[in-house]
Design a protein around this motif. Structure first.
Motif, PDB file in Angstrom:
ATOM      1  N   SER B   7       0.835  -1.187   0.000  1.00 50.80           N
ATOM      2  CA  SER B   7       0.000   0.000   0.000  1.00 50.80           C
ATOM      3  C   SER B   7       0.878   1.247   0.000  1.00 50.80           C
ATOM      4  CB  SER B   7      -0.930   0.020   1.224  1.00 50.80           C
ATOM      5  OG  SER B   7      -0.167   0.076   2.418  1.00 50.80           O
ATOM      6  N   PRO B   8       0.455   2.327  -0.684  1.00 52.81           N
ATOM      7  CA  PRO B   8      -0.711   2.354  -1.565  1.00 52.81           C
ATOM      8  C   PRO B   8      -0.422   1.647  -2.880  1.00 52.81           C
ATOM      9  CG  PRO B   8       0.480   4.417  -1.744  1.00 52.81           C
ATOM     10  CD  PRO B   8       1.216   3.600  -0.694  1.00 52.81           C
ATOM     11  N   ARG B   9      -1.424   1.463  -3.696  1.00 49.26           N
ATOM     12  CA  ARG B   9      -1.205   0.848  -5.002  1.00 49.26           C
ATOM     13  C   ARG B   9      -0.770   1.887  -6.042  1.00 49.26           C
ATOM     14  NH1 ARG B   9      -3.435  -3.613  -6.633  1.00 49.26           N
ATOM     15  NH2 ARG B   9      -1.861  -3.297  -8.264  1.00 49.26           N
ATOM     16  N   ASN B  10      -1.212   3.095  -5.833  1.00 49.55           N
ATOM     17  CA  ASN B  10      -0.810   4.204  -6.689  1.00 49.55           C
ATOM     18  C   ASN B  10      -0.505   5.416  -5.814  1.00 49.55           C
ATOM     19  OD1 ASN B  10      -1.366   3.340  -9.672  1.00 49.55           O
ATOM     20  ND2 ASN B  10      -3.136   2.644  -8.511  1.00 49.55           N
ATOM     21  N   LYS B  11       0.504   6.174  -6.223  1.00 51.49           N
ATOM     22  CA  LYS B  11       0.879   7.336  -5.427  1.00 51.49           C
ATOM     23  C   LYS B  11       1.465   8.391  -6.345  1.00 51.49           C
ATOM     24  CE  LYS B  11       2.257   9.694  -1.698  1.00 51.49           C
ATOM     25  NZ  LYS B  11       1.330  10.263  -0.688  1.00 51.49           N
ATOM     26  N   VAL B  12       1.005   9.626  -6.175  1.00 48.76           N
ATOM     27  CA  VAL B  12       1.624  10.762  -6.848  1.00 48.76           C
ATOM     28  C   VAL B  12       2.255  11.624  -5.771  1.00 48.76           C
ATOM     29  CG1 VAL B  12       1.277  12.772  -8.303  1.00 48.76           C
ATOM     30  CG2 VAL B  12      -0.046  10.702  -8.733  1.00 48.76           C
ATOM     31  N   GLY B  16      10.858  16.421  -3.768  1.00 46.95           N
ATOM     32  CA  GLY B  16      11.313  16.906  -2.469  1.00 46.95           C
ATOM     33  C   GLY B  16      10.473  16.422  -1.302  1.00 46.95           C
ATOM     34  N   GLY B  17       9.368  15.811  -1.595  1.00 47.12           N
ATOM     35  CA  GLY B  17       8.505  15.313  -0.531  1.00 47.12           C
ATOM     36  C   GLY B  17       8.958  13.952  -0.031  1.00 47.12           C
ATOM     37  N   LYS B  18       8.397  13.543   1.083  1.00 46.43           N
ATOM     38  CA  LYS B  18       8.708  12.246   1.677  1.00 46.43           C
ATOM     39  C   LYS B  18       7.631  11.246   1.273  1.00 46.43           C
ATOM     40  CE  LYS B  18       9.648   9.895   6.068  1.00 46.43           C
ATOM     41  NZ  LYS B  18       9.817  10.049   7.538  1.00 46.43           N
ATOM     42  N   VAL B  19       8.065  10.059   0.890  1.00 47.21           N
ATOM     43  CA  VAL B  19       7.144   9.000   0.466  1.00 47.21           C
ATOM     44  C   VAL B  19       7.455   7.731   1.250  1.00 47.21           C
ATOM     45  CG1 VAL B  19       6.354   7.562  -1.451  1.00 47.21           C
ATOM     46  CG2 VAL B  19       6.950   9.960  -1.864  1.00 47.21           C
ATOM     47  N   THR B  20       6.435   7.099   1.743  1.00 50.15           N
ATOM     48  CA  THR B  20       6.598   5.807   2.420  1.00 50.15           C
ATOM     49  C   THR B  20       5.721   4.776   1.739  1.00 50.15           C
ATOM     50  OG1 THR B  20       7.071   6.857   4.551  1.00 50.15           O
ATOM     51  CG2 THR B  20       6.398   4.546   4.589  1.00 50.15           C
ATOM     52  N   LEU B  21       6.357   3.717   1.292  1.00 47.56           N
ATOM     53  CA  LEU B  21       5.642   2.587   0.696  1.00 47.56           C
ATOM     54  C   LEU B  21       5.647   1.450   1.715  1.00 47.56           C
ATOM     55  CD1 LEU B  21       7.147   2.608  -2.920  1.00 47.56           C
ATOM     56  CD2 LEU B  21       5.276   3.969  -1.976  1.00 47.56           C
ATOM     57  N   SER B  22       4.486   0.875   1.918  1.00 46.92           N
ATOM     58  CA  SER B  22       4.351  -0.153   2.955  1.00 46.92           C
ATOM     59  C   SER B  22       4.111  -1.530   2.352  1.00 46.92           C
ATOM     60  CB  SER B  22       3.192   0.189   3.888  1.00 46.92           C
ATOM     61  OG  SER B  22       3.419   1.428   4.524  1.00 46.92           O
ATOM     62  N   CYS B  23       4.568  -2.531   3.083  1.00 49.71           N
ATOM     63  CA  CYS B  23       4.417  -3.912   2.643  1.00 49.71           C
ATOM     64  C   CYS B  23       4.161  -4.800   3.852  1.00 49.71           C
ATOM     65  CB  CYS B  23       5.681  -4.363   1.925  1.00 49.71           C
ATOM     66  SG  CYS B  23       5.640  -6.073   1.341  1.00 49.71           S
ATOM     67  N   ASN B  24       3.210  -5.695   3.713  1.00 51.63           N
ATOM     68  CA  ASN B  24       2.873  -6.642   4.771  1.00 51.63           C
ATOM     69  C   ASN B  24       2.806  -8.043   4.190  1.00 51.63           C
ATOM     70  OD1 ASN B  24       0.435  -8.281   6.085  1.00 51.63           O
ATOM     71  ND2 ASN B  24       1.383  -7.034   7.683  1.00 51.63           N
ATOM     72  N   GLN B  25       3.433  -9.009   4.875  1.00 48.22           N
ATOM     73  CA  GLN B  25       3.344 -10.393   4.410  1.00 48.22           C
ATOM     74  C   GLN B  25       2.852 -11.287   5.539  1.00 48.22           C
ATOM     75  OE1 GLN B  25       5.769 -13.119   5.213  1.00 48.22           O
ATOM     76  NE2 GLN B  25       7.456 -11.976   6.180  1.00 48.22           N
ATOM     77  N   THR B  26       2.035 -12.246   5.173  1.00 50.42           N
ATOM     78  CA  THR B  26       1.435 -13.149   6.153  1.00 50.42           C
ATOM     79  C   THR B  26       1.997 -14.563   6.039  1.00 50.42           C
ATOM     80  OG1 THR B  26      -0.405 -13.609   4.649  1.00 50.42           O
ATOM     81  CG2 THR B  26      -0.702 -11.813   6.233  1.00 50.42           C
ATOM     82  N   ILE B  77      11.294   3.914   2.187  1.00 54.01           N
ATOM     83  CA  ILE B  77      11.128   5.341   2.458  1.00 54.01           C
ATOM     84  C   ILE B  77      11.974   6.154   1.491  1.00 54.01           C
ATOM     85  CG2 ILE B  77      11.368   7.141   4.205  1.00 54.01           C
ATOM     86  CD1 ILE B  77      11.441   4.421   6.122  1.00 54.01           C
ATOM     87  N   LEU B  78      11.319   7.113   0.849  1.00 49.85           N
ATOM     88  CA  LEU B  78      12.020   8.080   0.004  1.00 49.85           C
ATOM     89  C   LEU B  78      11.965   9.405   0.765  1.00 49.85           C
ATOM     90  CD1 LEU B  78      10.636   5.815  -1.827  1.00 49.85           C
ATOM     91  CD2 LEU B  78      10.871   7.473  -3.691  1.00 49.85           C
ATOM     92  N   GLU B  79      13.069   9.802   1.352  1.00 49.91           N
ATOM     93  CA  GLU B  79      13.075  11.010   2.176  1.00 49.91           C
ATOM     94  C   GLU B  79      12.869  12.266   1.335  1.00 49.91           C
ATOM     95  OE1 GLU B  79      13.222  11.285   5.400  1.00 49.91           O
ATOM     96  OE2 GLU B  79      14.142   9.462   6.208  1.00 49.91           O
ATOM     97  N   LEU B  80      13.505  12.305   0.178  1.00 52.44           N
ATOM     98  CA  LEU B  80      13.403  13.456  -0.720  1.00 52.44           C
ATOM     99  C   LEU B  80      13.165  12.919  -2.130  1.00 52.44           C
ATOM    100  CD1 LEU B  80      16.455  15.544   0.593  1.00 52.44           C
ATOM    101  CD2 LEU B  80      14.039  16.124   0.898  1.00 52.44           C
ATOM    102  N   ALA B  81      11.893  12.755  -2.462  1.00 52.66           N
ATOM    103  CA  ALA B  81      11.560  12.118  -3.730  1.00 52.66           C
ATOM    104  C   ALA B  81      12.023  12.966  -4.918  1.00 52.66           C
ATOM    105  CB  ALA B  81      10.058  11.888  -3.802  1.00 52.66           C
TER     106      ALA B  81
END
Lengths: 112, 112
Positions: B7-12, B16-26, B77-81
């Motif tokens: 998550s998320p599946r799509n992100k704009v 210079g912004g911060k982006v966090t992409l998350s992943c969960n595995q079961t 994590i992208l600190e400065l995209a």
């Protein structure tokens, strides 16, 4: 540097023909070679894999041929179907290693 | 069946912004991976982890950080995209390097 190389970059075959996808690698310690396929807008998924204890692995219409001496392998898809149209990734890893290295992929199109 | 959820599946994001992409595995897999996929480059490894609390650099770690707070979760994590980080990002998990890797559905990131 690219440790796993694939050719051709793209391939078009007619329905019913045999598609041959090639892969080569650099590291002689690699001992696991999976092929993943990826359909448009989907994620890669394991198709078939081989370990160097054998030089051939077959699963239905899909066969891996492995040449340890030349550090080459190939994926043969016999009786190709339009549903086989996808991008195919060759990967490699070592039992003592850390992660799988992927090639750049071969985009296969099967024309009816 | 192995389950890896991103998550998320799509992100704009803005430059210079911060982006966090998350992943969960079961799947209770020890190893987790972050790849990016770009045309002509295949799947390239950014960061990976052997277990909770561990992160390791892959082949292209510059501009990215990773975090593995638990067995199930692995973030990128992208600190400065930057626009060059526009890509499709895949999270994956696996038991050991020499076995099947299971991919999430991917996150399409656009940095404008």
């Amino acid at each position: 540097q690219q440790q796993v190389r694939q050719s051709p970059q793209s391939l078009t075959v007619w329905e019913g023909e045999t598609a041959i996808l090639n892969c080569s690698y650099e590291d002689s310690t690699f001992d696991y070679f999976p092929w993943y396929w990826q359909f448009p807008r989907e994620s890669p998924a394991l198709l078939i894999a081989i370990r160097p204890v054998s030089n051939k692995k077959e699963d239905g219409r899909f066969t891996i041929f492995f040449n340890k001496r030349e550090k080459k392998l190939s994926l043969h898809i016999t009786d190709s179907q339009p549903g086989d149209s996808a991008t195919y990734f060759c990967a490699a890893s070592a039992n003592s290693g850390t992660y799988q290295r992927f090639g750049t992929g071969t985009k296969l199109q099967v024309v009816p | 069946e192995a389950a890896v959820t991103q998550s998320p599946r799509n992100k704009v994001a803005v430059t210079g912004g911060k982006v966090t992409l998350s992943c969960n595995q079961t799947n209770n897999h020890n190893n987790m991976y972050w790849y990016r996929q770009d045309t002509g480059h295949g799947l390239r490894l950014i960061h990976y982890s052997y277990g909770a609390g561990s992160t390791e650099k892959g082949d292209i770690p510059d501009g990215y950080k990773a975090s593995r707070p638990s067995q199930e979760n692995f973030s990128l994590i992208l600190e400065l995209a930057t626009p060059s980080q526009t890509s499709v990002y895949f999270c994956a998990s696996g038991d050991v390097p020499n076995t099947e890797v299971f991919f999430g559905k991917g996150t399409r990131l656009t940095v404008v």
